[in-house]
Design a protein around this motif. Sequence first.
Motif, PDB file in Angstrom:
ATOM      1  N   THR A  20      -3.471  42.078  -2.441  1.00  0.00           N
ATOM      2  CA  THR A  20      -2.042  41.749  -2.521  1.00  0.00           C
ATOM      3  C   THR A  20      -1.687  40.955  -3.765  1.00  0.00           C
ATOM      4  OG1 THR A  20      -2.313  39.704  -1.220  1.00  0.00           O
ATOM      5  CG2 THR A  20      -1.840  41.739   0.004  1.00  0.00           C
ATOM      6  N   GLN A  34       5.816  45.999   2.199  1.00  0.00           N
ATOM      7  CA  GLN A  34       5.521  45.781   3.612  1.00  0.00           C
ATOM      8  C   GLN A  34       5.138  47.092   4.292  1.00  0.00           C
ATOM      9  OE1 GLN A  34       9.160  43.793   4.849  1.00  0.00           O
ATOM     10  NE2 GLN A  34       8.051  41.866   5.076  1.00  0.00           N
ATOM     11  N   LEU A  37       1.515  48.051   3.294  1.00  0.00           N
ATOM     12  CA  LEU A  37       0.481  47.300   3.998  1.00  0.00           C
ATOM     13  C   LEU A  37       0.389  47.730   5.459  1.00  0.00           C
ATOM     14  CD1 LEU A  37       1.077  43.714   2.564  1.00  0.00           C
ATOM     15  CD2 LEU A  37      -0.997  45.088   2.274  1.00  0.00           C
ATOM     16  N   ILE A  48      -7.248  42.524   4.795  1.00  0.00           N
ATOM     17  CA  ILE A  48      -6.184  42.198   3.848  1.00  0.00           C
ATOM     18  C   ILE A  48      -6.563  40.916   3.124  1.00  0.00           C
ATOM     19  CG2 ILE A  48      -3.763  41.564   3.554  1.00  0.00           C
ATOM     20  CD1 ILE A  48      -3.046  43.264   5.909  1.00  0.00           C
ATOM     21  N   THR A  50      -5.455  37.961   0.340  1.00  0.00           N
ATOM     22  CA  THR A  50      -4.335  37.302  -0.320  1.00  0.00           C
ATOM     23  C   THR A  50      -4.818  35.950  -0.841  1.00  0.00           C
ATOM     24  OG1 THR A  50      -2.013  36.647  -0.080  1.00  0.00           O
ATOM     25  CG2 THR A  50      -3.439  36.321   1.847  1.00  0.00           C
ATOM     26  N   SER A  59       3.052  36.025  -1.542  1.00  0.00           N
ATOM     27  CA  SER A  59       2.201  37.087  -1.020  1.00  0.00           C
ATOM     28  C   SER A  59       1.781  36.787   0.421  1.00  0.00           C
ATOM     29  CB  SER A  59       0.964  37.249  -1.909  1.00  0.00           C
ATOM     30  OG  SER A  59       0.033  38.143  -1.333  1.00  0.00           O
ATOM     31  N   GLU A  60       1.384  35.548   0.681  1.00  0.00           N
ATOM     32  CA  GLU A  60       0.989  35.178   2.041  1.00  0.00           C
ATOM     33  C   GLU A  60       2.145  35.362   3.015  1.00  0.00           C
ATOM     34  OE1 GLU A  60      -2.569  31.895   1.583  1.00  0.00           O
ATOM     35  OE2 GLU A  60      -0.497  31.176   1.415  1.00  0.00           O
ATOM     36  N   VAL A  63       2.519  39.073   3.757  1.00  0.00           N
ATOM     37  CA  VAL A  63       1.441  39.509   4.642  1.00  0.00           C
ATOM     38  C   VAL A  63       1.703  39.024   6.066  1.00  0.00           C
ATOM     39  CG1 VAL A  63      -1.018  39.238   5.188  1.00  0.00           C
ATOM     40  CG2 VAL A  63      -0.299  39.668   2.825  1.00  0.00           C
TER      41      VAL A  63
END
Length: 278
Positions: A20, A34, A37, A48, A50, A59-60, A63
């Motif tokens: 990511t 989104q 993912l 995944i 990050t 990014s977090e 996710v």
Amino acid sequence: MTRLVTFADGTTVPALGQGTWEIGDDPARRDAEQQALARGLDLGLTLIDTAELYGDGRSERLVGEVIAGRRDEVFLVSKVRPENASEMKMMLSCERSLERLGTDRLDLYLLHWEGRVPLEETVAAFQELIDEGMIARWGVSNLDLATMRRLEALDDGDLCAANQLLYNLGSRGVEFDLLPWMQARDMPMMAYSPLGRGGLLEHPLIVDIANRHDASPAQVALAAVLRHDGVIAIPKASSVEHVEANADALDVQFDAEDLERLDHAFPPPTHETPLDII
């Protein structure tokens, strides 16, 4: 998803995950990222990766929105900045990452790269997070073999679960010494930027092999990374189309001629080389 990589503690994860880096920065791309993912999770790309550094937490957060309601499907990896890797700061840094991700635990927490905090202090901080149930295991990123040996010699340093490294056809230096050292310890190598940069996918040989296998150059580049035991590739995919194409890379099987040509165009290392880092 059938190809798995096993950690030293017996935990298995898919050999192909999702990265990511640079995802979550552009609001106009948010929905597409989104969806990508989420599609990856549907296809079995359930690891995944990050980091708190990526987009200063954006990014977090992205996710976290994707995995809401699906947390138990995901092997979740994040990374702590080196300046936050002390016993005093890591707890707070991890708490903030967990809050952005909307979860109470990380499956793997990595030191993003070595900074000024002594490694022994970072290891102690990681172990405290394990004791608190906030992380299941810890590892590192961007550490060369000499540093990994120094880490292993520390108290609890041998509990390092993984090392995330730059690895692709154009950056094969780790194959000489670091990758075999890790394989001997059942320590997976997470390959970031597995598709390379600077036109790797436009190389005539990669294009030719892709045509031979009715594949894309990106699938060939991924397959070249994934052919090694103990390697987890985490390509970034910002569209559903790219994620689906990445998943199909697992079907690419090289023959002896392919491997010989790849080694001729992208020679494996014959001596120790400095670690490549982006």
